[in-house]
Design an enzyme around this catalytic site. Sequence first.
Site, PDB file in Angstrom:
ATOM      1  N   CYS A   9     -16.390  43.377  -4.394  1.00  0.00           N
ATOM      2  CA  CYS A   9     -15.439  43.549  -5.505  1.00  0.00           C
ATOM      3  C   CYS A   9     -14.131  44.084  -4.947  1.00  0.00           C
ATOM      4  O   CYS A   9     -14.022  44.434  -3.789  1.00  0.00           O
ATOM      5  CB  CYS A   9     -15.985  44.564  -6.503  1.00  0.00           C
ATOM      6  SG  CYS A   9     -17.668  44.231  -7.023  1.00  0.00           S
ATOM      7  N   ARG A  51     -11.614  38.820  -3.901  1.00  0.00           N
ATOM      8  CA  ARG A  51     -12.808  39.607  -3.564  1.00  0.00           C
ATOM      9  C   ARG A  51     -13.849  39.518  -4.671  1.00  0.00           C
ATOM     10  O   ARG A  51     -14.959  40.034  -4.534  1.00  0.00           O
ATOM     11  CB  ARG A  51     -12.436  41.071  -3.336  1.00  0.00           C
ATOM     12  CG  ARG A  51     -11.393  41.320  -2.268  1.00  0.00           C
ATOM     13  CD  ARG A  51     -11.068  42.789  -2.154  1.00  0.00           C
ATOM     14  NE  ARG A  51     -12.234  43.533  -1.781  1.00  0.00           N
ATOM     15  CZ  ARG A  51     -12.664  43.672  -0.519  1.00  0.00           C
ATOM     16  NH1 ARG A  51     -11.997  43.091   0.440  1.00  0.00           N
ATOM     17  NH2 ARG A  51     -13.751  44.349  -0.241  1.00  0.00           N
ATOM     18  N   TRP A  66     -17.410  41.032  -8.355  1.00  0.00           N
ATOM     19  CA  TRP A  66     -18.309  39.978  -7.886  1.00  0.00           C
ATOM     20  C   TRP A  66     -19.709  40.558  -8.081  1.00  0.00           C
ATOM     21  O   TRP A  66     -20.120  41.464  -7.360  1.00  0.00           O
ATOM     22  CB  TRP A  66     -18.028  39.676  -6.411  1.00  0.00           C
ATOM     23  CG  TRP A  66     -18.814  38.525  -5.879  1.00  0.00           C
ATOM     24  CD1 TRP A  66     -18.761  37.228  -6.289  1.00  0.00           C
ATOM     25  CD2 TRP A  66     -19.779  38.558  -4.825  1.00  0.00           C
ATOM     26  NE1 TRP A  66     -19.620  36.455  -5.554  1.00  0.00           N
ATOM     27  CE2 TRP A  66     -20.256  37.236  -4.657  1.00  0.00           C
ATOM     28  CE3 TRP A  66     -20.276  39.548  -4.012  1.00  0.00           C
ATOM     29  CZ2 TRP A  66     -21.197  36.894  -3.703  1.00  0.00           C
ATOM     30  CZ3 TRP A  66     -21.219  39.211  -3.057  1.00  0.00           C
ATOM     31  CH2 TRP A  66     -21.681  37.910  -2.916  1.00  0.00           C
ATOM     32  N   ASN A 100     -16.905  49.367  -5.260  1.00  0.00           N
ATOM     33  CA  ASN A 100     -17.249  48.175  -4.483  1.00  0.00           C
ATOM     34  C   ASN A 100     -18.371  48.589  -3.545  1.00  0.00           C
ATOM     35  O   ASN A 100     -18.234  49.535  -2.785  1.00  0.00           O
ATOM     36  CB  ASN A 100     -16.058  47.656  -3.677  1.00  0.00           C
ATOM     37  CG  ASN A 100     -16.490  46.530  -2.728  1.00  0.00           C
ATOM     38  OD1 ASN A 100     -17.396  45.765  -3.051  1.00  0.00           O
ATOM     39  ND2 ASN A 100     -15.886  46.466  -1.550  1.00  0.00           N
ATOM     40  N   GLY A 101     -19.524  47.887  -3.626  1.00  0.00           N
ATOM     41  CA  GLY A 101     -20.660  48.211  -2.754  1.00  0.00           C
ATOM     42  C   GLY A 101     -21.953  48.173  -3.551  1.00  0.00           C
ATOM     43  O   GLY A 101     -22.002  47.636  -4.660  1.00  0.00           O
ATOM     44  N   GLU A 151     -17.428  23.725  11.565  1.00  0.00           N
ATOM     45  CA  GLU A 151     -16.403  24.409  10.762  1.00  0.00           C
ATOM     46  C   GLU A 151     -15.847  23.465   9.706  1.00  0.00           C
ATOM     47  O   GLU A 151     -15.651  23.849   8.555  1.00  0.00           O
ATOM     48  CB  GLU A 151     -15.307  24.952  11.673  1.00  0.00           C
ATOM     49  CG  GLU A 151     -14.132  25.576  10.976  1.00  0.00           C
ATOM     50  CD  GLU A 151     -14.495  26.724  10.036  1.00  0.00           C
ATOM     51  OE1 GLU A 151     -15.649  27.225  10.099  1.00  0.00           O
ATOM     52  OE2 GLU A 151     -13.648  27.096   9.207  1.00  0.00           O
ATOM     53  N   LYS A 178     -16.045  24.104   5.572  1.00  0.00           N
ATOM     54  CA  LYS A 178     -14.896  24.046   4.655  1.00  0.00           C
ATOM     55  C   LYS A 178     -15.195  23.112   3.477  1.00  0.00           C
ATOM     56  O   LYS A 178     -14.942  23.429   2.327  1.00  0.00           O
ATOM     57  CB  LYS A 178     -13.663  23.567   5.418  1.00  0.00           C
ATOM     58  CG  LYS A 178     -13.115  24.551   6.421  1.00  0.00           C
ATOM     59  CD  LYS A 178     -12.423  25.696   5.756  1.00  0.00           C
ATOM     60  CE  LYS A 178     -12.833  27.092   5.974  1.00  0.00           C
ATOM     61  NZ  LYS A 178     -13.766  27.708   6.743  1.00  0.00           N
ATOM     62  N   GLU A 193     -17.754  24.758   1.156  1.00  0.00           N
ATOM     63  CA  GLU A 193     -17.442  25.985   0.411  1.00  0.00           C
ATOM     64  C   GLU A 193     -16.318  25.822  -0.597  1.00  0.00           C
ATOM     65  O   GLU A 193     -16.217  26.600  -1.541  1.00  0.00           O
ATOM     66  CB  GLU A 193     -17.174  27.156   1.344  1.00  0.00           C
ATOM     67  CG  GLU A 193     -15.976  27.068   2.232  1.00  0.00           C
ATOM     68  CD  GLU A 193     -15.792  28.354   3.058  1.00  0.00           C
ATOM     69  OE1 GLU A 193     -16.159  29.438   2.608  1.00  0.00           O
ATOM     70  OE2 GLU A 193     -15.249  28.237   4.160  1.00  0.00           O
ATOM     71  N   HIS A 203     -32.618  11.630  15.710  1.00  0.00           N
ATOM     72  CA  HIS A 203     -33.914  12.320  15.562  1.00  0.00           C
ATOM     73  C   HIS A 203     -34.161  12.729  14.112  1.00  0.00           C
ATOM     74  O   HIS A 203     -34.634  13.826  13.840  1.00  0.00           O
ATOM     75  CB  HIS A 203     -33.929  13.549  16.485  1.00  0.00           C
ATOM     76  CG  HIS A 203     -33.735  13.200  17.928  1.00  0.00           C
ATOM     77  ND1 HIS A 203     -34.755  12.831  18.759  1.00  0.00           N
ATOM     78  CD2 HIS A 203     -32.606  13.092  18.658  1.00  0.00           C
ATOM     79  CE1 HIS A 203     -34.273  12.538  19.966  1.00  0.00           C
ATOM     80  NE2 HIS A 203     -32.965  12.699  19.932  1.00  0.00           N
ATOM     81  N   LYS A 251     -14.683  36.735  -0.316  1.00  0.00           N
ATOM     82  CA  LYS A 251     -13.956  36.621   0.945  1.00  0.00           C
ATOM     83  C   LYS A 251     -14.690  37.344   2.075  1.00  0.00           C
ATOM     84  O   LYS A 251     -14.741  36.860   3.195  1.00  0.00           O
ATOM     85  CB  LYS A 251     -12.557  37.231   0.796  1.00  0.00           C
ATOM     86  CG  LYS A 251     -11.712  37.186   2.060  1.00  0.00           C
ATOM     87  CD  LYS A 251     -11.415  35.776   2.494  1.00  0.00           C
ATOM     88  CE  LYS A 251     -10.612  35.702   3.763  1.00  0.00           C
ATOM     89  NZ  LYS A 251     -10.486  34.331   4.268  1.00  0.00           N
TER      90      LYS A 251
HETATM   91  C1  AGP Z   1     -15.390  31.084   5.876  1.00  0.00           C
HETATM   92  O1  AGP Z   1     -14.475  30.220   5.233  1.00  0.00           O
HETATM   93  C2  AGP Z   1     -15.973  32.104   4.918  1.00  0.00           C
HETATM   94  N1  AGP Z   1     -14.955  32.810   4.260  1.00  0.00           N
HETATM   95  C3  AGP Z   1     -17.019  32.976   5.601  1.00  0.00           C
HETATM   96  O2  AGP Z   1     -17.952  32.139   6.247  1.00  0.00           O
HETATM   97  C4  AGP Z   1     -16.477  33.975   6.640  1.00  0.00           C
HETATM   98  O3  AGP Z   1     -16.006  33.284   7.781  1.00  0.00           O
HETATM   99  C5  AGP Z   1     -17.615  34.903   7.056  1.00  0.00           C
HETATM  100  O4  AGP Z   1     -18.030  35.612   5.905  1.00  0.00           O
HETATM  101  C6  AGP Z   1     -17.206  35.898   8.156  1.00  0.00           C
HETATM  102  O5  AGP Z   1     -16.180  36.724   7.697  1.00  0.00           O
HETATM  103  P1  AGP Z   1     -15.468  37.725   8.748  1.00  0.00           P
HETATM  104  O6  AGP Z   1     -14.739  36.876   9.746  1.00  0.00           O
HETATM  105  O7  AGP Z   1     -14.545  38.545   7.906  1.00  0.00           O
HETATM  106  O8  AGP Z   1     -16.545  38.545   9.387  1.00  0.00           O
END
Ligand code: AGP
Length: 604
Positions: free
Chosen positions: A2, A28, A75, A101-102, A478, A482, A485, A501, A599
Amino acid sequence: MCGIIGVASLRYNVASIIKSGLEKLEYRGYDSVGIASIASNTILIKKGKGKIHEVETRYGLSRVPGSIAVGHTRWATHGAPSDVNAHPHADCTGRVAVVHNGIIENYLELKEKLTNLGHVFKSETDTEVLAHLIEEFLKELKPFEAFRKAISMIRGSYAFAVLISNEPEKIFFARKDSPLVIGVGEGMNFIASDIPAFLEHTRRVIVVHDGELGYITPVEIYLENSKGERINYLERIIVVDWTPDMARKEGYPHFMIKEIHEQPRAIRDTIRGIDENYEKAVELMLDSEKIFVTAAGTSYHASLVFSLIMSKLAGKLVIPFISSEYLSYANSADENSLLIAVSQSGETIDTLMALREFKKRGARIIALSNIIGSAIPRESTLAIYTRAGPEIGVAATKTFTTQVTALTWLAINFSEKRGAINQIEAKSLYKVLRDIPEKTERIISMYEAWARSLGRDFANKNNAYYLGRGISLPIAMEGALKMKEIAYIHAEAYPAGESKHGPIALIEENFPVIFVSIEDRLERRLLGNIEEMKARGAYTIGVVPENSILISKLDNYVAMPRISEIFLPILSIIPLQLLAYYTAVSRGYDPDKPRNLAKTVTVE
Ligand code: AGP
């Protein structure tokens, strides 16, 4: 995860500042939002389910009176998104309001004790227990002592901001495992989860460390450590070199596309920011028997690129692992080991836990992060930083290319110092590295239209394969991440050699398969993979070097410049970032706020 913010101002209404700060923290979490303020010694709370603009329309968040206020964008972790579960949470008397947050791990036990004492809970959240704990201790203690005692009973991760109407000029705060920073202004102080929340008001920042707590007023900051010892906060002030524009869209429709376009600047700044700590990092690498690299998500893909380049350039084995799998690797670590922890936020709990486990075994730790003073750098032997600036979009883009830039520099310098490459070869590689920002600029301008057009076709797909070999495999991974997500397409990455395979069974007419090719020595094998896929009706797309032999076999492609292969990961990901972005936009999604995602993952 959050976002929280608190503002204590000598000026009257701060609600509009809170709302603007929450908009900078919406990445967040955005399933509910709320604000609590103190006006005439009374706490007012407005909150509800929905995004900020929706709740603003319903309740007028920005018009809540009061010069001291806290805000929250959620969140959900405990309790579904709803009006009653939205923060802030109050006690029975309405004299206490909490944003958090937590995760409070012992909340059920505390809730039971408080209920037996007659407290009535309104929400299903863990957070609400703190409000009632403070209420209970206020019966005998002054506000700060009641706050401190309540915090001492909380187990778990937290960044709290709390109002207590008995002391209406204060915002109390505490931090453990969830990020929390103080903004030091003129006649106005801030507390927040992240710097962009108050960046347009001040660039003077104090990073609150684990176990610390205190309070802010418009003109005072009190900070103490876990032993109750007062900290001289003046010594902790850092001035961030970010500008408020960096935390705004500046005419782009979304932060993500802005941040894709920022990559030339971000890479250039990262190269300029390569300082003596990078040199020290290479010394640690040279002085270590075993080198491990760990991260989550996109940062893990950067780590894989690093591991492959170290093998290719220096012949050095670097063991990569996904940070949540750390227990499977920690046993092989010892005092001769080095762990490189890669995390743009510096707060990912899995990576933090991996770091702590390796430290227990005597390993030294290098952190690579984008946020100065965040948890992972603070707990490391040495910290080095990318200079990407704040990344607001949930999907990592510029932090990925700057991580790969930083890690590629480490690999070159390590290889030179180890004698795997000579000084002339190293100098030539450094020169290519300095030209990368300009090459990045060119790739973006050459292929944005391609991505926009192909994105429209991709919008009708539900599945895709991304295949690579060697150094191009992490880029395929990667690119697939993208697409998953932000466009919610089931994009799967595989080693191209693996496709026979099993995975090839899924291929049918027009099934999109993206091939990423970087290393010349692997091109012929990729040629075979392309032909196998085409023979079964796949629509083949390539990210390949100029004049590649693959081009004649592909249905569609983008060409990368023929430069030293170790730099092609930085360039090859850009068309795939753009493709994912334009596919998401074609599907009508908001790339900045992908469903179910946050994030930074600060809960295990
Ligand atoms: C990637 O687009 C995501 N936002 C997520 O996989 C992110 O890379 C991952 O949570 C790691 O975050 P960090 O680099 O802040 O540790």
